[in-house]
Design a protein around this motif. Structure first.
Motif, mmCIF file in Angstrom:
data_model
loop_
_atom_site.group_PDB
_atom_site.id
_atom_site.type_symbol
_atom_site.label_atom_id
_atom_site.label_comp_id
_atom_site.label_asym_id
_atom_site.label_seq_id
_atom_site.Cartn_x
_atom_site.Cartn_y
_atom_site.Cartn_z
ATOM 1 N N LEU A 88 0.823 -1.207 0.000
ATOM 2 C CA LEU A 88 0.000 0.000 0.000
ATOM 3 C C LEU A 88 0.855 1.254 0.000
ATOM 4 O O LEU A 88 1.936 1.281 0.582
ATOM 5 C CB LEU A 88 -0.884 0.058 1.258
ATOM 6 C CG LEU A 88 -1.959 -0.997 1.425
ATOM 7 C CD1 LEU A 88 -2.586 -0.885 2.808
ATOM 8 C CD2 LEU A 88 -3.017 -0.842 0.358
ATOM 9 N N ASN A 89 0.324 2.279 -0.617
ATOM 10 C CA ASN A 89 0.918 3.608 -0.569
ATOM 11 C C ASN A 89 -0.215 4.618 -0.671
ATOM 12 O O ASN A 89 -1.229 4.346 -1.318
ATOM 13 C CB ASN A 89 1.907 3.810 -1.723
ATOM 14 C CG ASN A 89 2.731 5.067 -1.573
ATOM 15 O OD1 ASN A 89 2.863 5.622 -0.488
ATOM 16 N ND2 ASN A 89 3.295 5.532 -2.668
ATOM 17 N N VAL A 90 -0.088 5.739 -0.002
ATOM 18 C CA VAL A 90 -1.048 6.828 -0.163
ATOM 19 C C VAL A 90 -0.284 8.050 -0.647
ATOM 20 O O VAL A 90 0.806 8.345 -0.170
ATOM 21 C CB VAL A 90 -1.833 7.139 1.144
ATOM 22 C CG1 VAL A 90 -2.818 6.051 1.453
ATOM 23 C CG2 VAL A 90 -0.912 7.349 2.321
ATOM 24 N N LYS A 91 -0.861 8.712 -1.646
ATOM 25 C CA LYS A 91 -0.217 9.881 -2.235
ATOM 26 C C LYS A 91 -1.199 11.040 -2.215
ATOM 27 O O LYS A 91 -2.369 10.870 -2.551
ATOM 28 C CB LYS A 91 0.207 9.604 -3.681
ATOM 29 C CG LYS A 91 1.169 8.458 -3.822
ATOM 30 C CD LYS A 91 1.826 8.326 -5.180
ATOM 31 C CE LYS A 91 0.951 8.126 -6.348
ATOM 32 N NZ LYS A 91 1.657 7.820 -7.596
ATOM 33 N N GLY A 92 -0.722 12.192 -1.829
ATOM 34 C CA GLY A 92 -1.545 13.384 -1.866
ATOM 35 C C GLY A 92 -1.644 13.891 -3.294
ATOM 36 O O GLY A 92 -0.635 14.036 -3.977
ATOM 37 N N ILE A 93 -2.857 14.138 -3.739
ATOM 38 C CA ILE A 93 -3.068 14.722 -5.056
ATOM 39 C C ILE A 93 -3.303 16.215 -4.909
ATOM 40 O O ILE A 93 -2.768 17.014 -5.661
ATOM 41 C CB ILE A 93 -4.264 14.048 -5.775
ATOM 42 C CG1 ILE A 93 -3.941 12.581 -6.044
ATOM 43 C CG2 ILE A 93 -4.605 14.777 -7.066
ATOM 44 C CD1 ILE A 93 -5.081 11.798 -6.640
ATOM 45 N N GLN A 94 -4.088 16.562 -3.892
ATOM 46 C CA GLN A 94 -4.435 17.969 -3.715
ATOM 47 C C GLN A 94 -4.799 18.235 -2.256
ATOM 48 O O GLN A 94 -5.666 17.582 -1.691
ATOM 49 C CB GLN A 94 -5.624 18.307 -4.612
ATOM 50 C CG GLN A 94 -6.061 19.741 -4.578
ATOM 51 C CD GLN A 94 -7.195 19.996 -5.554
ATOM 52 O OE1 GLN A 94 -7.481 19.202 -6.441
ATOM 53 N NE2 GLN A 94 -7.864 21.112 -5.388
ATOM 54 N N GLY A 95 -4.118 19.182 -1.610
ATOM 55 C CA GLY A 95 -4.529 19.729 -0.329
ATOM 56 C C GLY A 95 -4.347 18.871 0.908
ATOM 57 O O GLY A 95 -4.987 19.124 1.914
ATOM 58 N N ILE A 96 -3.494 17.865 0.872
ATOM 59 C CA ILE A 96 -3.300 17.003 2.044
ATOM 60 C C ILE A 96 -1.856 17.109 2.513
ATOM 61 O O ILE A 96 -0.923 17.021 1.715
ATOM 62 C CB ILE A 96 -3.638 15.539 1.725
ATOM 63 C CG1 ILE A 96 -5.104 15.430 1.329
ATOM 64 C CG2 ILE A 96 -3.344 14.641 2.915
ATOM 65 C CD1 ILE A 96 -5.559 14.037 1.025
ATOM 66 N N GLN A 97 -1.700 17.270 3.815
ATOM 67 C CA GLN A 97 -0.367 17.391 4.389
ATOM 68 C C GLN A 97 0.302 16.025 4.487
ATOM 69 O O GLN A 97 -0.353 14.997 4.697
ATOM 70 C CB GLN A 97 -0.452 18.017 5.772
ATOM 71 C CG GLN A 97 -1.001 19.420 5.766
ATOM 72 C CD GLN A 97 -1.140 19.984 7.169
ATOM 73 O OE1 GLN A 97 -0.776 19.363 8.150
ATOM 74 N NE2 GLN A 97 -1.680 21.185 7.249
ATOM 75 N N THR A 98 1.622 16.008 4.373
ATOM 76 C CA THR A 98 2.392 14.774 4.449
ATOM 77 C C THR A 98 2.160 14.059 5.768
ATOM 78 O O THR A 98 2.053 12.834 5.807
ATOM 79 C CB THR A 98 3.897 15.078 4.261
ATOM 80 O OG1 THR A 98 4.074 15.771 3.029
ATOM 81 C CG2 THR A 98 4.713 13.812 4.247
ATOM 82 N N SER A 99 2.058 14.811 6.849
ATOM 83 C CA SER A 99 1.839 14.182 8.155
ATOM 84 C C SER A 99 0.505 13.435 8.194
ATOM 85 O O SER A 99 0.403 12.359 8.796
ATOM 86 C CB SER A 99 1.894 15.231 9.272
ATOM 87 O OG SER A 99 0.909 16.230 9.057
ATOM 88 N N VAL A 103 -0.274 9.329 8.803
ATOM 89 C CA VAL A 103 -1.269 8.819 9.752
ATOM 90 C C VAL A 103 -2.207 7.842 9.055
ATOM 91 O O VAL A 103 -2.491 6.751 9.574
ATOM 92 C CB VAL A 103 -2.064 9.989 10.392
ATOM 93 C CG1 VAL A 103 -3.279 9.483 11.154
ATOM 94 C CG2 VAL A 103 -1.162 10.811 11.296
ATOM 95 N N LEU A 104 -2.694 8.216 7.883
ATOM 96 C CA LEU A 104 -3.598 7.344 7.135
ATOM 97 C C LEU A 104 -2.905 6.048 6.738
ATOM 98 O O LEU A 104 -3.478 4.959 6.866
ATOM 99 C CB LEU A 104 -4.146 8.053 5.895
ATOM 100 C CG LEU A 104 -5.047 7.204 4.994
ATOM 101 C CD1 LEU A 104 -6.268 6.669 5.751
ATOM 102 C CD2 LEU A 104 -5.473 8.008 3.776
ATOM 103 N N LYS A 105 -1.678 6.123 6.274
ATOM 104 C CA LYS A 105 -0.926 4.921 5.869
ATOM 105 C C LYS A 105 -0.782 3.961 7.045
ATOM 106 O O LYS A 105 -0.995 2.754 6.906
ATOM 107 C CB LYS A 105 0.449 5.331 5.327
ATOM 108 C CG LYS A 105 1.399 4.179 5.045
ATOM 109 C CD LYS A 105 1.078 3.485 3.757
ATOM 110 C CE LYS A 105 2.188 2.602 3.270
ATOM 111 N NZ LYS A 105 2.443 1.397 4.012
ATOM 112 N N GLU A 106 -0.448 4.486 8.223
ATOM 113 C CA GLU A 106 -0.329 3.639 9.406
ATOM 114 C C GLU A 106 -1.663 2.987 9.755
ATOM 115 O O GLU A 106 -1.715 1.809 10.099
ATOM 116 C CB GLU A 106 0.190 4.450 10.591
ATOM 117 C CG GLU A 106 1.638 4.851 10.450
ATOM 118 C CD GLU A 106 2.105 5.817 11.533
ATOM 119 O OE1 GLU A 106 1.323 6.100 12.478
ATOM 120 O OE2 GLU A 106 3.246 6.287 11.442
ATOM 121 N N LYS A 107 -2.739 3.760 9.644
ATOM 122 C CA LYS A 107 -4.084 3.233 9.920
ATOM 123 C C LYS A 107 -4.418 2.097 8.963
ATOM 124 O O LYS A 107 -4.900 1.039 9.378
ATOM 125 C CB LYS A 107 -5.104 4.368 9.796
ATOM 126 C CG LYS A 107 -6.565 3.955 9.910
ATOM 127 C CD LYS A 107 -7.464 5.165 9.685
ATOM 128 C CE LYS A 107 -8.918 4.879 9.584
ATOM 129 N NZ LYS A 107 -9.482 3.854 10.401
#
Length: 155
Positions: A88-99, A103-107
């Motif tokens: 799994l990986n989560v990538k911000g496309i628009q308006g989301i902070q890296t932190s 948090v979401l990736k860990e969840k």
């Protein structure tokens, strides 16, 4: 299944058989699922990788004008999936902070480890969508505006 000859209906049947989305969700989800090159995925794999674009709004709203926040959930199945979690990986496309992405990736990693032995992509997508709605949805914006107004009143 040999996918050397591209056939859209077979492609989506294959994708959804891997993901295990409920059949009624296929038309809605198909608009947001795309296959991406493993080099673009951020995952350490040469297997097929898929990206699902998520926003806090309902799927039927016009996201081009109303979405200040979007993320991509990127995944690839391992050889032993579902007995081991997908990559799994989560990538911000628009308006989301890296932190927030961390948090979401860990969840999602935690949820995947709890769901071993059963198909889990649909569950992970749903969980990510709920988290995004709670964190960045219109209700969250209203709560933040109320907090800011209360802070202004206190000063």
């Amino acid at each position: 299944m040999n996918l050397n000859v591209f056939c859209p209906s077979l492609f989506w049947t294959y994708v959804f058989s891997l993901i295990k989305f409920p059949v009624p969700s296929w038309p809605v989800i198909a608009a947001f699922v795309s296959e991406i090159h493993s080099g673009e995925s951020g995952l350490s794999t040469s297997n097929r990788c898929f990206q699902i674009t998520l926003s806090p709004q309902d799927d039927d709203t016009d996201q081009s004008t109303t979405t200040p926040v979007q993320l991509a959930l990127v995944f690839s199945h391992t050889e032993k999936y579902p007995d081991e979690p997908p990559l799994l990986n989560v990538k911000g496309i628009q308006g989301i902070q890296t932190s927030d992405l961390k948090v979401l990736k860990e969840k999602l990693d935690h949820e995947a480890s709890e769901d071993l032995g059963m198909a889990m992509i649909y569950t992970l997508v749903t969980s990510a969508k709920e988290w995004l709605s709670e964190r960045y949805g219109q209700d969250a914006d209203a709560d933040n505006a109320e907090e800011e107004e209360a802070t202004k009143d206190e000063v």
